[in-house]
Design an enzyme around this catalytic site. Structure first.
Site, PDB file in Angstrom:
ATOM      1  N   TYR A 152      -3.667  13.002   1.554  1.00 41.21           N
ATOM      2  CA  TYR A 152      -2.614  13.109   0.534  1.00 41.21           C
ATOM      3  C   TYR A 152      -2.633  11.905  -0.406  1.00 41.21           C
ATOM      4  O   TYR A 152      -2.592  12.052  -1.630  1.00 41.21           O
ATOM      5  CB  TYR A 152      -1.282  13.202   1.277  1.00 41.21           C
ATOM      6  N   ARG A 218      10.863   1.700   5.602  1.00 42.42           N
ATOM      7  CA  ARG A 218      10.568   2.435   4.386  1.00 42.42           C
ATOM      8  C   ARG A 218      11.520   2.000   3.267  1.00 42.42           C
ATOM      9  O   ARG A 218      12.529   1.344   3.516  1.00 42.42           O
ATOM     10  CB  ARG A 218      10.740   3.948   4.615  1.00 42.42           C
ATOM     11  N   ASP A 281       1.344   7.162   9.558  1.00 45.89           N
ATOM     12  CA  ASP A 281       2.487   6.307   9.229  1.00 45.89           C
ATOM     13  C   ASP A 281       2.085   4.842   9.213  1.00 45.89           C
ATOM     14  O   ASP A 281       1.586   4.318  10.209  1.00 45.89           O
ATOM     15  CB  ASP A 281       3.597   6.491  10.278  1.00 45.89           C
TER      16      ASP A 281
END
Lengths: 331, 331
Positions: A152, A218, A281
């Protein structure tokens, strides 16, 4: 008058196609563009616009995966905002060829149509969360070398490369926004997104399950701030300004931080379970947003707790009753 | 004993597939690997190995454009050296979708086969001349942000991204070499490459025609030095060493400099004509090669004039008579 409103007024009368209009960011953007007096062309794979957009957009069906029907969607448009992607980050690693085929070649086909039909500018939703990969220094500026660890992110970065190329070779203007982790109204608990998922669980009273130990950090950015950034990118009129911008809050929060904030709004939460971390991640992802502040005159203006509260209220209404929420997938 | 020879001796007994074996770099590499005692599998689109390789390689026909037959080519290989590309830089801009389809998806298919069949390491010929695009500072280090202005460069950079991903996710080791402008024996005047083209014209006595005013600066690196770098990359055994290396001479020379050097070897040259510069050409491209010097223990050891002279002698023999050379295309 807000900067946001100033920018919106400059778009009145424009025609804007939004790819991925039925998605979370797309829905919010289409609503904002509609009320700014632009003609909004909603574009997506669905047969029709979602309910909230039906009276606000002209719907055009088109699909990145096949690259078909884009000319119908972008004809006569001043702007094309490309928010679509056919795969999520984690599954993209198991389907690399499909990812390139649909999202890179699909986007090339879109850009080719934009060029042929004289579209003024393309705004591309790149990814602040996946393009950089693991980085030693945070917050992460746009000047560091991207080292994505999912397909991605590799594809998003390659699309940025082709956007640069189209500007150089074919004078098709663009801005690519590397958006962090957006949250807010119109993001459903079963979509990507920690905040909506946690609120969904809280409202449904079902157990919460997260990847890893909750230490993953994040950069969560409120959707209205993201919409403001997209609009600032649309009206950007500086030929020498950079074309790639981080769009985040600039603040890092761990999963456990977010759980605590949500608990402060909702009250006692269901039990939290911890699962194995995922390979795609990275441990920390916080964006340096100074470039966007400088060149787009943009700021993530919404305070964290205000943004969370607005999200909670919207989800509470959208989900209707907690019974409905029982079936949502784990975080 | 040369460093080069030390490295070669460490490869004895290995099995190496070379994609693009019949090309300029591939031919030189296959010869070196053969004499080092490796089993060389030559891979390419042709029906057979070129004459000089016939007794040195096992030939396997396979094509990036279709992604077919790679398993046959890479099975049981310790190393796969990927030198193939179906498009040149300038034409790639007119065929972006084809470029992605053949060179990115083709390479993904190759990597998937390498992973499935347990190949030890992939060496990839990236491009020092196109990946970086125009850069303010030269020499260009591997730490700067690539900004390619041709599809060829965007795709090479995306392949580097996937190589990184395959190492992270699937433990397939790799080294990507961003090779500058190689020249030397087995490069023909009608191939890419200024030196061979100029010598071809000189030997044929036909007019020389160049793009631009001759001020474009490039980094010309001798093929034996490139072969040494590939071999050094094959034997690199440091898990923490970088995986991307510039391979050039580190010295910038203008087209007019090269013409002068060639004149010093050949004597009086045919008339030189100047044509419009090409969009895909950056004005200056010189590579910072300190990373390769440090981690690969590599140096572009061959002096410029020795390298030119060896190239001249080889071309003189290969072309046989000047009459043969009359038909070569312009530079």
């Amino acid at each position: 008058m807000h900067l946001h409103e100033q920018n919106l007024s400059r778009l009145a009368g424009a025609r804007c196609a939004v790819l991925g209009a039925n998605g979370f960011i797309g829905t919010n953007l289409c609503i904002a563009l509609h009320y700014a007096g632009t003609t909004v062309v909603g574009v997506g794979r669905s047969q029709r616009a979602r309910d909230v957009l039906v009276d606000k957009v002209e719907w055009r069906r088109a699909d990145l995966a096949t690259g078909s029907a884009f000319e119908h969607a972008v004809r006569d448009c001043d702007f094309v905002v490309h928010l679509a992607n056919t795969l999520l980050p984690t599954p993209s690693n198991a389907e690399k060829v499909r990812d390139v085929q649909e999202n890179l070649i699909g986007t090339l086909t879109l850009l080719e149509r934009c060029r042929e039909l004289g579209v003024g500018k393309v705004i591309y939703a790149s990814s602040g969360g996946t393009v950089y990969g693991p980085q030693t220094n945070t917050p992460i500026s746009e000047d560091v070398l991207p080292r994505p660890i999912c397909s991605y992110g590799v594809v998003k970065h390659a699309v940025e490369g082709y956007l640069h190329l189209y500007r150089q070779l074919h004078h098709l203007d663009y801005v690519a926004l590397r958006i962090a982790n957006p949250f807010g109204p119109h993001q459903m608990p079963h979509d990507q997104g920690l905040v909506a998922a946690l609120f969904g669980k809280a409202l449904a009273g079902t157990p919460i399950s997260i990847w890893g130990d909750g230490s993953v950090v994040r950069d969560y950015v409120y959707i209205q701030d993201v919409v403001d950034a997209i609009i600032a990118a649309m009206v950007l009129n500086e030929p020498d300004a950079p074309r790639i911008y981080n769009i985040g809050s600039g603040v890092g929060r761990s999963v456990n931080d977010v759980i605590a904030s949500i608990q402060a709004i909702h009250g006692e939460l269901p039990e939290v379970g911890y699962q194995h971390a995922r390979a795609a991640d990275v441990p920390v992802n916080v964006l340096d947003i100074r470039r966007a502040q400088t060149y787009l005159g943009w700021n993530p203006a919404t305070p964290w707790h205000d943004a969370l509260r607005a999200t909670y209220i919207w989800l509470h209404d959208a989900l209707g009753a907690s019974a409905k929420a029982q079936s949502y997938a784990i975080v």
